[in-house]
Design an enzyme around this catalytic site. Structure first.
Site, PDB file in Angstrom:
ATOM      1  N   HIS A 204       0.793  -1.236   0.000  1.00  0.00           N
ATOM      2  CA  HIS A 204       0.000   0.000   0.000  1.00  0.00           C
ATOM      3  C   HIS A 204       0.823   1.283   0.000  1.00  0.00           C
ATOM      4  O   HIS A 204       0.264   2.377  -0.103  1.00  0.00           O
ATOM      5  CB  HIS A 204      -0.947   0.019   1.200  1.00  0.00           C
ATOM      6  CG  HIS A 204      -0.242   0.318   2.488  1.00  0.00           C
ATOM      7  ND1 HIS A 204       0.348  -0.659   3.241  1.00  0.00           N
ATOM      8  CD2 HIS A 204      -0.019   1.484   3.134  1.00  0.00           C
ATOM      9  CE1 HIS A 204       0.902  -0.107   4.305  1.00  0.00           C
ATOM     10  NE2 HIS A 204       0.697   1.199   4.268  1.00  0.00           N
TER      11      HIS A 204
HETATM   12  C1  UD1 Z   1      -1.732   5.740   5.825  1.00  0.00           C
HETATM   13  C2  UD1 Z   1      -0.377   6.209   6.381  1.00  0.00           C
HETATM   14  C3  UD1 Z   1       0.616   5.061   6.307  1.00  0.00           C
HETATM   15  C4  UD1 Z   1       0.059   3.813   6.977  1.00  0.00           C
HETATM   16  C5  UD1 Z   1      -1.280   3.470   6.344  1.00  0.00           C
HETATM   17  C6  UD1 Z   1      -1.903   2.234   6.948  1.00  0.00           C
HETATM   18  C7  UD1 Z   1       0.065   8.610   5.988  1.00  0.00           C
HETATM   19  C8  UD1 Z   1       0.855   9.571   5.233  1.00  0.00           C
HETATM   20  N1  UD1 Z   1       0.163   7.303   5.603  1.00  0.00           N
HETATM   21  O1  UD1 Z   1      -1.533   5.455   4.454  1.00  0.00           O
HETATM   22  O2  UD1 Z   1       1.797   5.442   6.948  1.00  0.00           O
HETATM   23  O3  UD1 Z   1       0.963   2.741   6.794  1.00  0.00           O
HETATM   24  O4  UD1 Z   1      -2.163   4.588   6.518  1.00  0.00           O
HETATM   25  O5  UD1 Z   1      -2.974   1.799   6.156  1.00  0.00           O
HETATM   26  O6  UD1 Z   1      -0.656   8.983   6.890  1.00  0.00           O
HETATM   27  N2  UD1 Z   1      -8.838   5.094   1.475  1.00  0.00           N
HETATM   28  C9  UD1 Z   1     -10.148   4.648   1.426  1.00  0.00           C
HETATM   29  N3  UD1 Z   1     -10.733   4.272   2.596  1.00  0.00           N
HETATM   30  C10 UD1 Z   1     -10.094   4.311   3.790  1.00  0.00           C
HETATM   31  C11 UD1 Z   1      -8.766   4.766   3.820  1.00  0.00           C
HETATM   32  C12 UD1 Z   1      -8.147   5.147   2.674  1.00  0.00           C
HETATM   33  O7  UD1 Z   1     -10.759   4.564   0.373  1.00  0.00           O
HETATM   34  O8  UD1 Z   1     -10.705   3.941   4.809  1.00  0.00           O
HETATM   35  C13 UD1 Z   1      -8.167   5.463   0.199  1.00  0.00           C
HETATM   36  C14 UD1 Z   1      -8.414   6.872  -0.236  1.00  0.00           C
HETATM   37  O9  UD1 Z   1      -8.530   6.877  -1.615  1.00  0.00           O
HETATM   38  C15 UD1 Z   1      -7.115   7.570   0.144  1.00  0.00           C
HETATM   39  C16 UD1 Z   1      -6.093   6.478  -0.008  1.00  0.00           C
HETATM   40  O10 UD1 Z   1      -6.777   5.276   0.327  1.00  0.00           O
HETATM   41  O11 UD1 Z   1      -6.880   8.673  -0.650  1.00  0.00           O
HETATM   42  C17 UD1 Z   1      -4.913   6.630   0.885  1.00  0.00           C
HETATM   43  O12 UD1 Z   1      -5.319   6.800   2.239  1.00  0.00           O
HETATM   44  P1  UD1 Z   1      -4.426   7.649   3.273  1.00  0.00           P
HETATM   45  O13 UD1 Z   1      -5.001   7.569   4.613  1.00  0.00           O
HETATM   46  O14 UD1 Z   1      -4.134   8.973   2.711  1.00  0.00           O
HETATM   47  O15 UD1 Z   1      -3.054   6.885   3.261  1.00  0.00           O
HETATM   48  P2  UD1 Z   1      -2.729   5.366   3.441  1.00  0.00           P
HETATM   49  O16 UD1 Z   1      -2.184   4.886   2.133  1.00  0.00           O
HETATM   50  O17 UD1 Z   1      -3.836   4.565   4.051  1.00  0.00           O
END
Ligand code: UD1
Length: 362
Positions: A204
């Protein structure tokens, strides 16, 4: 003594489970603030249920966004809550945007920041997490390090006050929930019978998902590994979005693209797998906790002890390198004593009580 704990992303819910319990036992009042960084039920609500975490007292629902936008939204709302509550301290975990927003909001209000999982470094500033960690450590009054290496990293940056080496709260969680996981996990429903060889994969990190070439190499590697193994791939929403967007090759049916696993099912998969392939920080260690060798698709790791003890190999996002590493992966020989004995959360609570961090903070 009242602490406001800020969580927002999946690994933070897991770390909070043992710590919240230990705080409760120590008589420390805790209010949980959920930023809403993770909002899908299988990335958030499911974990609160399984881990018996206290219901968040505050839910911000910030959702997704660019880094500045997401962090900014959190910052403004966290500040308003901290102004209203004036807690004795603010506790944050790890390295996500929720961690940074919480630490910054608190530090600007002169509230002591407690950082659990302090001092980790990849020395790769292109990772958003590295920026979050460095900033948070330098804003914190109490820093709980999981490893000797993390304490040394802090010392090199001149951070020595309030630093405590306590071991890893993720180990506490692994030990705390291992038995329940075997009882309540749902791995069997994801497995076709009892495969001879099982690989568990999670990918991820933005460095891998947001670079089409790297993601393609990883998928091709998994397709090749599926010739002689079943590959379970619970897919993070970020990765799923990328896979839907570009024209990636179709994967063989033995690469099973699944919804993100609840924690109990993840523990079962970590135990049952022959090898774990991941780019997650937490999963590298969890593989070791459950006795499974790991291949990490990154050029560096914050958890250097897993590599030194022979449990973890780092590989480039390169099909051939990945396949070779997975085929060569064997359990390591070393025991990593410094992660502790599963009592890190208790130690944190005891230090908080002794520190009297409450004094003078209001
Ligand atoms: C975040 C953390 C990362 C951690 C990870 C665990 C930061 C910079 N990164 O990354 O260090 O390892 O969480 O999972 O904070 N999304 C959904 N539903 C959700 C969550 C996310 O659809 O419930 C999608 C969205 O499109 C979003 C993308 O995933 O834009 C990324 O989510 P985000 O929370 O920004 O970062 P992670 O990749 O989850």
């Amino acid at each position: 003594m009242e602490i406001v704990t800020i969580v927002g992303a999946r690994p933070q819910f897991i770390k909070a489970a043992p710590v919240s319990r230990a705080l409760q036992r120590a008589g420390i009042e805790e209010r949980i603030l959920h930023t809403g960084q993770h909002y899908d039920s299988n990335m958030s609500a499911v974990f609160f249920g399984e881990l018996l975490l206290p219901k968040p007292a505050h839910q911000l629902e910030v959702g997704s966004g660019h880094h500045g936008q997401q962090t900014g939204r959190m910052l403004e709302q966290i500040e308003a809550i901290l102004l209203e509550r004036t807690p004795d301290a603010v506790l944050v975990y790890g390295d996500t945007n929720s961690t940074l927003a919480g630490a910054l909001a608190a530090a600007k209000l002169n509230l002591p920041v407690i950082h659990v999982e302090a001092g980790l470094r990849s020395y790769n500033r292109t990772m958003p997490e590295e920026i979050n960690r460095v900033m948070t450590d330098h804003l914190s009054a109490l820093l709980f390090c999981p490893t000797k290496a993390s304490r040394e990293n802090l010392a090199r940056e001149g951070v020595v006050q309030g630093v405590h080496l306590v071991g890893d709260v993720m180990l506490d969680a692994a030990l705390m929930f291992g038995e329940l996981a075997e009882k309540h996990g749902t791995l069997d429903s994801c497995l076709p019978g009892d495969p001879d060889r099982l690989i568990l994969c999670t990918i991820h990190r933005s460095q891998n998902t947001d670079d089409e070439g790297r993601l393609r190499e990883i998928l091709e590697g998994l397709a090749e590994l599926a010739h002689d193994a079943e590959v379970l791939f619970p897919v993070h929403p970020r990765t799923r979005a990328r896979l839907a967007g570009a024209g990636f090759p179709e994967l063989p049916p033995r690469v099973r693209l699944l919804e993100p696993f609840p924690f109990f099912t993840m523990i079962q998969a970590l135990r049952r797998a022959d090898v774990v392939v991941t780019d997650s920080g937490g999963v590298q260690k969890e593989a070791y906790f459950h006795g499974t060798p790991c291949v990490t698709v990154r050029s560096e790791t914050e958890w250097v002890e897993t590599v030194e003890a022979g449990w973890n190999q780092l590989v480039a996002a390169d099909r051939r390198a990945m396949v070779e590493a997975v085929r060569a992966a064997r359990p390591g020989k070393g025991v990593i004593e410094e992660y502790g004995k599963g009592t890190s959360a208790e130690e944190i609570a005891a230090i908080l009580v002794r520190s009297g961090i409450a004094a003078g903070s209001k």
